[in-house]
Design a protein around this motif. Sequence first.
Motif, PDB file in Angstrom:
ATOM      1  N   GLY A 128       0.802  -1.218   0.000  1.00 34.74           N
ATOM      2  CA  GLY A 128       0.000   0.000   0.000  1.00 34.74           C
ATOM      3  C   GLY A 128       0.836   1.269   0.000  1.00 34.74           C
ATOM      4  N   ALA A 129       0.145   2.398  -0.082  1.00 34.67           N
ATOM      5  CA  ALA A 129       0.837   3.681   0.046  1.00 34.67           C
ATOM      6  C   ALA A 129       1.484   3.763   1.419  1.00 34.67           C
ATOM      7  CB  ALA A 129      -0.148   4.826  -0.155  1.00 34.67           C
ATOM      8  N   SER A 130       0.890   3.078   2.394  1.00 37.08           N
ATOM      9  CA  SER A 130       1.417   3.124   3.767  1.00 37.08           C
ATOM     10  C   SER A 130       2.839   2.574   3.859  1.00 37.08           C
ATOM     11  CB  SER A 130       0.503   2.346   4.717  1.00 37.08           C
ATOM     12  OG  SER A 130      -0.784   2.913   4.720  1.00 37.08           O
ATOM     13  N   PHE A 142       5.346   5.174   3.091  1.00 36.14           N
ATOM     14  CA  PHE A 142       5.666   6.123   4.168  1.00 36.14           C
ATOM     15  C   PHE A 142       6.997   5.730   4.826  1.00 36.14           C
ATOM     16  CE2 PHE A 142       0.843   6.843   5.156  1.00 36.14           C
ATOM     17  CZ  PHE A 142       0.706   7.540   3.977  1.00 36.14           C
ATOM     18  N   TRP A 165      -3.113  11.863   6.097  1.00 41.95           N
ATOM     19  CA  TRP A 165      -2.152  10.922   5.504  1.00 41.95           C
ATOM     20  C   TRP A 165      -0.731  11.456   5.607  1.00 41.95           C
ATOM     21  CZ3 TRP A 165      -3.631   6.255   5.423  1.00 41.95           C
ATOM     22  CH2 TRP A 165      -4.969   5.919   5.148  1.00 41.95           C
ATOM     23  N   THR A 209      -7.127  12.844   1.251  1.00 35.00           N
ATOM     24  CA  THR A 209      -8.366  12.122   0.992  1.00 35.00           C
ATOM     25  C   THR A 209      -9.413  12.297   2.091  1.00 35.00           C
ATOM     26  OG1 THR A 209      -6.782  10.511   0.160  1.00 35.00           O
ATOM     27  CG2 THR A 209      -9.088   9.866   0.106  1.00 35.00           C
ATOM     28  N   ASP A 247       2.687  11.872  -2.556  1.00 38.69           N
ATOM     29  CA  ASP A 247       1.679  10.836  -2.361  1.00 38.69           C
ATOM     30  C   ASP A 247       0.452  11.281  -3.154  1.00 38.69           C
ATOM     31  OD1 ASP A 247      -0.340   9.168  -1.528  1.00 38.69           O
ATOM     32  OD2 ASP A 247      -0.053   9.516   0.632  1.00 38.69           O
ATOM     33  N   SER A 277      -2.112   9.181  -3.961  1.00 37.63           N
ATOM     34  CA  SER A 277      -3.027   8.036  -3.893  1.00 37.63           C
ATOM     35  C   SER A 277      -4.436   8.355  -4.366  1.00 37.63           C
ATOM     36  CB  SER A 277      -3.093   7.503  -2.458  1.00 37.63           C
ATOM     37  OG  SER A 277      -1.863   6.930  -2.098  1.00 37.63           O
ATOM     38  N   GLN A 307      -6.111   1.594  -5.067  1.00 39.82           N
ATOM     39  CA  GLN A 307      -7.540   1.361  -4.805  1.00 39.82           C
ATOM     40  C   GLN A 307      -8.423   2.600  -4.792  1.00 39.82           C
ATOM     41  OE1 GLN A 307      -5.041   1.065  -2.697  1.00 39.82           O
ATOM     42  NE2 GLN A 307      -5.569   1.713  -0.644  1.00 39.82           N
ATOM     43  N   LYS A 308      -7.832   3.797  -4.970  1.00 43.10           N
ATOM     44  CA  LYS A 308      -8.677   4.983  -5.048  1.00 43.10           C
ATOM     45  C   LYS A 308      -9.059   5.251  -6.504  1.00 43.10           C
ATOM     46  CE  LYS A 308      -7.790   5.657  -0.615  1.00 43.10           C
ATOM     47  NZ  LYS A 308      -6.566   5.986   0.090  1.00 43.10           N
TER      48      LYS A 308
HETATM   49  C1  LIG Z   1      -5.653   5.770   1.156  1.00 41.77           C
HETATM   50  C2  LIG Z   1      -4.453   6.617   1.240  1.00 41.77           C
HETATM   51  C3  LIG Z   1      -3.251   6.139   1.778  1.00 41.77           C
HETATM   52  C4  LIG Z   1      -3.122   4.745   2.355  1.00 41.77           C
HETATM   53  O1  LIG Z   1      -3.156   3.809   1.341  1.00 41.77           O
HETATM   54  P1  LIG Z   1      -2.965   2.252   1.619  1.00 41.77           P
HETATM   55  O2  LIG Z   1      -2.787   1.724   0.241  1.00 41.77           O
HETATM   56  O3  LIG Z   1      -4.185   1.771   2.317  1.00 41.77           O
HETATM   57  O4  LIG Z   1      -1.755   2.075   2.459  1.00 41.77           O
HETATM   58  C5  LIG Z   1      -2.164   6.987   1.801  1.00 41.77           C
HETATM   59  N1  LIG Z   1      -2.234   8.230   1.306  1.00 41.77           N
HETATM   60  C6  LIG Z   1      -3.374   8.722   0.789  1.00 41.77           C
HETATM   61  C7  LIG Z   1      -3.390  10.115   0.256  1.00 41.77           C
HETATM   62  C8  LIG Z   1      -4.509   7.929   0.732  1.00 41.77           C
HETATM   63  O5  LIG Z   1      -5.643   8.421   0.205  1.00 41.77           O
END
Ligand SMILES: *Cc1c(COP(=O)(O)O)cnc(C)c1O
Length: 361
Positions: free
Chosen positions: A76-78, A81, A103, A153, A173, A175, A196-197
């Motif tokens: 994930g984006a996490s 980080f 985030w 988000t 980021d 996402s 997933q967004k």
């Molecule tokens: C949803 C989101 C994340 C986390 O994404 P994961 O894939 O669940 O780790 C991080 N940054 C932003 C801006 C997001 O919208």
Amino acid sequence: MTERIYNFSAGPAVLPLPVLEAAQRELVALPGVGMSVMEISHRSKTFDEIIGSAEAGLRELMGLPDNYHVLFLQGGASLQFSMIPMNFLSKDKSADYVLTGSWGKKAIKEAKREGNVNLAFSSQEENFKRTPRQEELKLDAKAAYCHVTTNETIEGVEFQYTPDTGDVPLFADMSSDILSHPIPAERYALIYAGAQKNIGPSGVTVVILRDDLLARIPDGLHTMLDFRTHTEAKSLYNTPNTWGIYIINLVCKWLKEKGGLAGMQAENEAKAKLLYDAIDATDFYRGHAEKDSRSIMTVTFRLPSEDLEKQFVKESTAAGLDGLKGHRSVGGLRASIYNAFPRAGVEALVSFMKEFERKNG
Ligand SMILES: *Cc1c(COP(=O)(O)O)cnc(C)c1O
């Protein structure tokens, strides 16, 4: 066939119907292959074509220069980080972080484990209502990089411009707003997004990074956490999310048919305007973000009381408008209207809002 409802979920989120239909047609047997995309080797010729096509699609849509890598990772984006500071920050270095929402806060928490964080801007005291103006950024010319979250988000706050960080590499980021409008890609050194967004299903993270950054990575990192592992193996060091990459490829094809990112931007702005106009038309609804920081992807607003907000969520859900409850950390309402969200759904929400106010205002 079950009817589809309007899905305002923040993520995993709505996907284009033609993409779902194509995936359904090919689910049991890919044409000419006789097996599902989920059953074939990630090292097969068929999958090689799929991942190559997904990468080419992103390159074309985003106008990525040749000296950028496109990676399909997991975690994930996490995980980014952590992975970003592990690769590009260290105890003797400092990185700039621009804090505009929840985030970004999580990104900073992990960066601090690796080195110094200079808070180049924070709107936390203002309840994360806005992005900074360029001249408000307190940038460090020696920073290892500068990190921004282009669309927060949860708060619905989006950058309307690309910050100028001079010679300091700009990391973003993206996402929740990647592929929602054209960007000057060459101004960013690294872009990442959980798929997933706005680009696919969960379980795959797109990372785009400029080649010269690789020379800055220290030796000794764990193999899976070193970006060089993934650039060298072209995202195939270990088994990637083959299904997710397959869907991203279909989404890119759909976006091209929709006129690419310029076409998407026009449609996204039109959808967002419908909603913000409805919010601004009355005192009953109150937008969270300041007007010059409003997101075209995630529209956040409040009602006069929490009881009314609860009632709004309950009744809108019953009316086939799903997922409007704001994030638990900020409350209120949030309408996520990503690329794939249909304009008719925004129109339905606007009608619902007018009717709800008439009855309860
Ligand atoms: C949803 C989101 C994340 C986390 O994404 P994961 O894939 O669940 O780790 C991080 N940054 C932003 C801006 C997001 O919208």
